[in-house]
Design a protein around this motif. Structure first.
Motif, PDB file in Angstrom:
ATOM      1  N   ARG A   1       4.924  -3.586   6.540  1.00 21.53           N
ATOM      2  CA  ARG A   1       6.237  -4.138   6.890  1.00 21.53           C
ATOM      3  C   ARG A   1       6.493  -5.444   6.162  1.00 21.53           C
ATOM      4  O   ARG A   1       7.598  -5.694   5.673  1.00 21.53           O
ATOM      5  CB  ARG A   1       6.303  -4.346   8.389  1.00 21.53           C
ATOM      6  CG  ARG A   1       7.627  -4.874   8.884  1.00 21.53           C
ATOM      7  CD  ARG A   1       7.653  -4.981  10.385  1.00 21.53           C
ATOM      8  NE  ARG A   1       7.399  -3.679  11.003  1.00 21.53           N
ATOM      9  CZ  ARG A   1       7.282  -3.500  12.314  1.00 21.53           C
ATOM     10  NH1 ARG A   1       7.366  -4.544  13.140  1.00 21.53           N
ATOM     11  NH2 ARG A   1       7.059  -2.300  12.808  1.00 21.53           N
ATOM     12  N   LEU A   2       5.456  -6.315   6.060  1.00 17.19           N
ATOM     13  CA  LEU A   2       5.628  -7.595   5.372  1.00 17.19           C
ATOM     14  C   LEU A   2       5.905  -7.383   3.887  1.00 17.19           C
ATOM     15  O   LEU A   2       6.764  -8.049   3.303  1.00 17.19           O
ATOM     16  CB  LEU A   2       4.383  -8.466   5.569  1.00 17.19           C
ATOM     17  CG  LEU A   2       4.422  -9.841   4.912  1.00 17.19           C
ATOM     18  CD1 LEU A   2       5.559 -10.669   5.488  1.00 17.19           C
ATOM     19  CD2 LEU A   2       3.077 -10.561   5.110  1.00 17.19           C
ATOM     20  N   GLY A   3       5.192  -6.459   3.283  1.00 16.74           N
ATOM     21  CA  GLY A   3       5.433  -6.186   1.871  1.00 16.74           C
ATOM     22  C   GLY A   3       6.806  -5.585   1.629  1.00 16.74           C
ATOM     23  O   GLY A   3       7.462  -5.883   0.624  1.00 16.74           O
ATOM     24  N   TRP A   4       7.237  -4.748   2.543  1.00 19.51           N
ATOM     25  CA  TRP A   4       8.566  -4.147   2.410  1.00 19.51           C
ATOM     26  C   TRP A   4       9.664  -5.204   2.493  1.00 19.51           C
ATOM     27  O   TRP A   4      10.617  -5.207   1.717  1.00 19.51           O
ATOM     28  CB  TRP A   4       8.734  -3.087   3.495  1.00 19.51           C
ATOM     29  CG  TRP A   4       9.971  -2.263   3.357  1.00 19.51           C
ATOM     30  CD1 TRP A   4      10.331  -1.518   2.290  1.00 19.51           C
ATOM     31  CD2 TRP A   4      10.996  -2.117   4.336  1.00 19.51           C
ATOM     32  NE1 TRP A   4      11.524  -0.883   2.524  1.00 19.51           N
ATOM     33  CE2 TRP A   4      11.964  -1.235   3.780  1.00 19.51           C
ATOM     34  CE3 TRP A   4      11.190  -2.597   5.620  1.00 19.51           C
ATOM     35  CZ2 TRP A   4      13.100  -0.862   4.470  1.00 19.51           C
ATOM     36  CZ3 TRP A   4      12.315  -2.230   6.305  1.00 19.51           C
ATOM     37  CH2 TRP A   4      13.269  -1.373   5.727  1.00 19.51           C
ATOM     38  N   LEU A   5       9.538  -6.157   3.433  1.00 17.47           N
ATOM     39  CA  LEU A   5      10.522  -7.222   3.550  1.00 17.47           C
ATOM     40  C   LEU A   5      10.483  -8.149   2.342  1.00 17.47           C
ATOM     41  O   LEU A   5      11.520  -8.617   1.864  1.00 17.47           O
ATOM     42  CB  LEU A   5      10.274  -8.014   4.838  1.00 17.47           C
ATOM     43  CG  LEU A   5      10.529  -7.258   6.146  1.00 17.47           C
ATOM     44  CD1 LEU A   5      10.171  -8.141   7.343  1.00 17.47           C
ATOM     45  CD2 LEU A   5      11.981  -6.805   6.232  1.00 17.47           C
ATOM     46  N   ARG A   6       9.283  -8.426   1.832  1.00 19.26           N
ATOM     47  CA  ARG A   6       9.178  -9.282   0.649  1.00 19.26           C
ATOM     48  C   ARG A   6       9.812  -8.617  -0.558  1.00 19.26           C
ATOM     49  O   ARG A   6      10.518  -9.259  -1.338  1.00 19.26           O
ATOM     50  CB  ARG A   6       7.706  -9.595   0.383  1.00 19.26           C
ATOM     51  CG  ARG A   6       7.491 -10.519  -0.807  1.00 19.26           C
ATOM     52  CD  ARG A   6       6.019 -10.747  -1.057  1.00 19.26           C
ATOM     53  NE  ARG A   6       5.394 -11.354   0.122  1.00 19.26           N
ATOM     54  CZ  ARG A   6       4.076 -11.569   0.207  1.00 19.26           C
ATOM     55  NH1 ARG A   6       3.269 -11.181  -0.774  1.00 19.26           N
ATOM     56  NH2 ARG A   6       3.576 -12.132   1.295  1.00 19.26           N
ATOM     57  N   ALA A   7       9.607  -7.330  -0.693  1.00 24.72           N
ATOM     58  CA  ALA A   7      10.229  -6.610  -1.802  1.00 24.72           C
ATOM     59  C   ALA A   7      11.738  -6.564  -1.640  1.00 24.72           C
ATOM     60  O   ALA A   7      12.490  -6.654  -2.621  1.00 24.72           O
ATOM     61  CB  ALA A   7       9.663  -5.196  -1.887  1.00 24.72           C
ATOM     62  N   ALA A   8      12.198  -6.430  -0.396  1.00 29.61           N
ATOM     63  CA  ALA A   8      13.642  -6.433  -0.160  1.00 29.61           C
ATOM     64  C   ALA A   8      14.259  -7.768  -0.547  1.00 29.61           C
ATOM     65  O   ALA A   8      15.345  -7.838  -1.133  1.00 29.61           O
ATOM     66  CB  ALA A   8      13.933  -6.118   1.306  1.00 29.61           C
ATOM     67  N   TRP A   9      13.570  -8.864  -0.225  1.00 30.14           N
ATOM     68  CA  TRP A   9      14.077 -10.188  -0.576  1.00 30.14           C
ATOM     69  C   TRP A   9      14.154 -10.374  -2.089  1.00 30.14           C
ATOM     70  O   TRP A   9      15.146 -10.872  -2.617  1.00 30.14           O
ATOM     71  CB  TRP A   9      13.188 -11.246   0.068  1.00 30.14           C
ATOM     72  CG  TRP A   9      13.579 -12.647  -0.269  1.00 30.14           C
ATOM     73  CD1 TRP A   9      13.036 -13.445  -1.217  1.00 30.14           C
ATOM     74  CD2 TRP A   9      14.627 -13.409   0.349  1.00 30.14           C
ATOM     75  NE1 TRP A   9      13.649 -14.660  -1.246  1.00 30.14           N
ATOM     76  CE2 TRP A   9      14.640 -14.673  -0.288  1.00 30.14           C
ATOM     77  CE3 TRP A   9      15.541 -13.158   1.366  1.00 30.14           C
ATOM     78  CZ2 TRP A   9      15.531 -15.677   0.072  1.00 30.14           C
ATOM     79  CZ3 TRP A   9      16.427 -14.150   1.722  1.00 30.14           C
ATOM     80  CH2 TRP A   9      16.426 -15.389   1.083  1.00 30.14           C
ATOM     81  N   LYS A  10      13.109 -10.005  -2.799  1.00 31.04           N
ATOM     82  CA  LYS A  10      13.099 -10.167  -4.252  1.00 31.04           C
ATOM     83  C   LYS A  10      14.121  -9.267  -4.924  1.00 31.04           C
ATOM     84  O   LYS A  10      14.820  -9.673  -5.861  1.00 31.04           O
ATOM     85  CB  LYS A  10      11.699  -9.882  -4.790  1.00 31.04           C
ATOM     86  CG  LYS A  10      10.656 -10.906  -4.370  1.00 31.04           C
ATOM     87  CD  LYS A  10       9.298 -10.568  -4.972  1.00 31.04           C
ATOM     88  CE  LYS A  10       8.258 -11.607  -4.564  1.00 31.04           C
ATOM     89  NZ  LYS A  10       6.913 -11.298  -5.142  1.00 31.04           N
ATOM     90  N   THR A  11      14.225  -8.039  -4.445  1.00 29.27           N
ATOM     91  CA  THR A  11      15.157  -7.104  -5.070  1.00 29.27           C
ATOM     92  C   THR A  11      16.600  -7.508  -4.838  1.00 29.27           C
ATOM     93  O   THR A  11      17.460  -7.340  -5.709  1.00 29.27           O
ATOM     94  CB  THR A  11      14.927  -5.690  -4.509  1.00 29.27           C
ATOM     95  OG1 THR A  11      13.562  -5.325  -4.688  1.00 29.27           O
ATOM     96  CG2 THR A  11      15.814  -4.675  -5.220  1.00 29.27           C
ATOM     97  N   SER A  12      16.897  -8.064  -3.688  1.00 34.99           N
ATOM     98  CA  SER A  12      18.279  -8.428  -3.383  1.00 34.99           C
ATOM     99  C   SER A  12      18.769  -9.588  -4.232  1.00 34.99           C
ATOM    100  O   SER A  12      19.978  -9.756  -4.422  1.00 34.99           O
ATOM    101  CB  SER A  12      18.406  -8.783  -1.903  1.00 34.99           C
ATOM    102  OG  SER A  12      17.615  -9.926  -1.598  1.00 34.99           O
TER     103      SER A  12
END
Length: 265
Positions: free
Chosen positions: A41-52
């Protein structure tokens, strides 16, 4: 560019916050956190932040809209920016009204708690004007749920605000100054003994007139006339138009006169 399932409003896209998660790969990339609690979950949120924040991402486009809002009109700004500004403005107005109500309530309470002041002996020029006002307010306060000192303090505060505000050209302060002067003259006339009523009222009127030099500074009774030429001046050009219909020429034939013949070339 993000994909919106909703129809545009006023020619503008209506973005959704869930577009932030639609830009992610199907598997959360966080191999360095494998085996730890909440790693996926933490990696998914971090990837979402960078991608956005990449070009074309959700937060990247919203930041671009914020930058463009400084150079466009209100109707051309993004809908979410206008909604945020309206909500913030309404919240600020509510806070200001609440603060103004608290300040007014505290001021009136402080005036009501002012200790009673002496009525004065009425000696001197100022005492001739001030003593009748104190007496009048004390008599009226006996029939009101307020202390005489509070009425007298409010009378002084009104005169001070009217004088200072009128000096700086405030229209409302000048109206308050005029009402303050008329009310003061009425109180002095009512509370002064009959023998010196006219003299005390006249003296108060002169003092008020001298103070009005500062309170009504720059005020003129002359009408202001603006001589501006009209932007549109209709011009009348009378002309006589005659409409005449000429008959069509009759071609020469058998019924033509003998002396009329067609031109031969």
């Amino acid at each position: 560019m993000t994909h919106n399932d909703k129809q545009p409003i006023n020619g503008q896209d209506n973005p959704s916050f869930f577009d932030l998660f639609n830009q992610l790969p199907p598997e959360p990339p966080a191999p360095e956190l494998d085996g730890q609690h909440g790693a996926g979950r933490l990696g998914w949120l971090r990837a979402a932040w960078k991608t956005s924040w990449k070009e074309g991402g959700f937060l990247y486009e919203r930041w671009e809209e914020v930058g463009q809002a400084r150079h466009v009109s209100w109707h051309e700004a993004a809908n979410w920016i206008k909604a945020a500004l309206l909500f913030g403005g309404l919240s600020l107005i509510v806070l200001m009204l609440d603060a103004a109500g608290d300040i007014a309530s505290a001021t009136l309470k402080a005036l009501s708690d002012v200790p009673a002041s002496g009525a004065g002996d009425g000696s001197g020029l100022w005492g001739t004007v001030d003593h009748p006002v104190r007496v009048f307010l004390a008599d009226q306060a006996a029939h009101l749920p307020v202390a005489p000192a509070a009425l007298y303090a409010f009378w002084q505060l009104t005169g001070l605000l009217g004088l200072v505000g009128g000096f700086f050209g405030n229209a409302g302060a000048r109206i308050a100054w005029l009402l303050f002067g008329l009310g003061s003259l009425a109180m002095i006339w009512s509370a002064t003994p009959a023998g010196g009523r006219a003299a005390a009222t006249g003296l108060a009127a002169l003092m008020w007139a001298l103070a009005s030099i500062f309170a009504l500074r720059g005020l003129t009774l002359r009408p202001i006339v603006h001589n501006h030429p009209p932007q549109f001046q209709p011009q009348f050009s009378p002309a006589l138009h005659l409409h005449a219909t000429l008959p069509a020429p009759t071609p020469p034939g058998d019924d033509a006169p003998d002396n009329v013949h067609p031109l031969q070339r």
